[in-house]
Design an enzyme around this catalytic site. Sequence first.
Site, PDB file in Angstrom:
ATOM      1  N   GLY A   1       0.801  -1.218   0.000  1.00 31.76           N
ATOM      2  CA  GLY A   1       0.000   0.000   0.000  1.00 31.76           C
ATOM      3  C   GLY A   1       0.830   1.262   0.000  1.00 31.76           C
ATOM      4  N   SER A   2       0.530   2.159   0.904  1.00 36.89           N
ATOM      5  CA  SER A   2       0.995   3.535   0.852  1.00 36.89           C
ATOM      6  C   SER A   2       2.492   3.705   1.060  1.00 36.89           C
ATOM      7  CB  SER A   2       0.253   4.363   1.907  1.00 36.89           C
ATOM      8  OG  SER A   2       0.741   5.684   1.932  1.00 36.89           O
ATOM      9  N   CYS A   3       3.072   4.656   0.309  1.00 32.40           N
ATOM     10  CA  CYS A   3       4.460   5.054   0.482  1.00 32.40           C
ATOM     11  C   CYS A   3       4.688   5.777   1.809  1.00 32.40           C
ATOM     12  CB  CYS A   3       4.879   5.979  -0.658  1.00 32.40           C
ATOM     13  SG  CYS A   3       4.755   5.250  -2.306  1.00 32.40           S
ATOM     14  N   THR A   4       3.600   6.217   2.464  1.00 32.77           N
ATOM     15  CA  THR A   4       3.705   6.979   3.710  1.00 32.77           C
ATOM     16  C   THR A   4       4.006   6.077   4.900  1.00 32.77           C
ATOM     17  OG1 THR A   4       2.130   8.561   2.774  1.00 32.77           O
ATOM     18  CG2 THR A   4       2.517   8.756   5.103  1.00 32.77           C
TER      19      THR A   4
END
Length: 590
Positions: free
Chosen positions: A64-67
């Site tokens: 999922g997210s790069c964050t």
Amino acid sequence: MSEVSLNGRCLVAGSAQGALLYADVGLSFWGGVEPFTGEVIDRHHPLSGQLISGRVLAIPSGRGSCTGSSVLLELMLNGHAPAALVFERVEDILTLGVLVAEQMFGHSIPVLSLGEAGFAALRGVAFVRVEADRVTGFNSPPPALERRPENRPAINAVSKISLSETDQGLLDGAYGKAAQVAMGIILRMAELQGATELLDITQAHIDGCIYTGPASLRFARQLVEWGAKVRVPTTLNSISVDKRRWRELGIDTALGEPASQLGDAYMDMGARVSFTCAPYLLDSAPELGEQIVWAESNAVVYANSVIGARTLKYPDYLDICIALTGRAPKIGCHLTQQRLATLRIDVPELDGLDDSFYPLLGYHVGLLCGAAIPVICGLEHKGPTLDDLKSFGAAFATTSAAPMFHMAGVTPEATTAELALGGHAPDKTLRIGAADLLHSWRELNSAQTSDVDVITLGNPHFSLSECATLAHLCGVQRKHNAVAIVVTCGRATLDRAQQAGYVATLERFGVQFVTDTCWCMLGEPVIPPTARTLMTNSGKYAHYAPGLVGRRVHFASLVECVESACTGLASGRLPEWLRGAAHAEDSAHV
């Protein structure tokens, strides 16, 4: 006595021990782990409700997210991080969060990868000790670990990467402290990834401007204090608030002020005021074959897959490091050979497809892929639009760790499935049935009543064509007084939609527009405190919303969203392309 003893690859050196928290499903820390408590809040994940703090977390990889790197940095600086991270394979996003904490703030935890067999051997183990490249499992708490001082690599330590004269100057501090630290972090990641040299990039898109807590602002301000300036054109992802209107929207100053200040810090480094999670909609979008550095998972997948530009799935903070140097590891999807599909997925022939098909398919395909790049076959004559591919890619990026997909006969590097596979047979071929898609449909539809309180549109940000479609659907109708309908989009898109007359039509219907931020960052009061059930046409947000905002979700097409905005109720109708699977299931139960 130890139950298992394994050797792996040390990604970040250190020693730690604790109770083992094990899952065989990847986990996105953004939207999946609460950054201030360490609770797993991904309600679709087998670890949902567990606390990772102080435990050895073993997962195949992030997803999922790069964050995720930013969330991990928050956890490390606020004392709620896991004691150690154990992966099946080398994992970039979460490892980068540890490297930033170590390099800039003096905090670290051990990180290592074990490979498929070694990782599987941890299943059922109760306690784990991690020491450099070794993992030892125990059936009861082991003796206390003797603490030894860790040797942290210096910023300008000798690198195995071939460096240009400018690279060496950056590493030696000739271009300032910020660029020096950035180059040190880039080289450590490049070595972990197996790169032997760096390459020039033409532009960057920064995801680290999302406010995850004090650590994210502390990181950016430290770079500004060190004189950071980007060396390539740089755009900014959605931030955590509508920068121009957060007070008007009733956002608490405890979030509004630091989130806005974080955006300012990145603009101080020379980034453009863009604030969109869909940079491919900007006039600065890259071209086929262009070497870029983008973070934000949906944007990475779109750039690689739909445009054919070349980027890795860059973690937050590595994105700005590369923007400050203009240099990136020459590895992964920057290279033609590593963009090839290794997995073939055949899609069934379905009739009556609508816009809910593509996000649902992306969500399901992502679950099947892990980190493998797929080629999807069977849609050659369906003519998906760019908006369809946007929604497919966002949902795909939510559930997979892969940086791109190919769609035979649709995406630029897959005019045929054979071309996407590089002329080789796939490692595996999977066939999706309508019944499989029906299962994922039910997974995304978590609502337990037909009530609809808020229609949430624009995750990723709405495009101009989506504004036009929505304006056509709304026409001269008015929404139900008890239902809120909110669209998030970039400033540039909103300006164009106003000029085209779409905004006036939609505001008459009752649509509220929010710019600069996106649904993965929005909560109360944009979502009214009394609201209990949301409706969205975004597979990405249908997945994340239960954990992020604690609301149940109806997932449906845009047509259904407009109908529910008028009635306040979800029809519960399955789309035409799923009804056959439901009928077959009902018949089987008779």
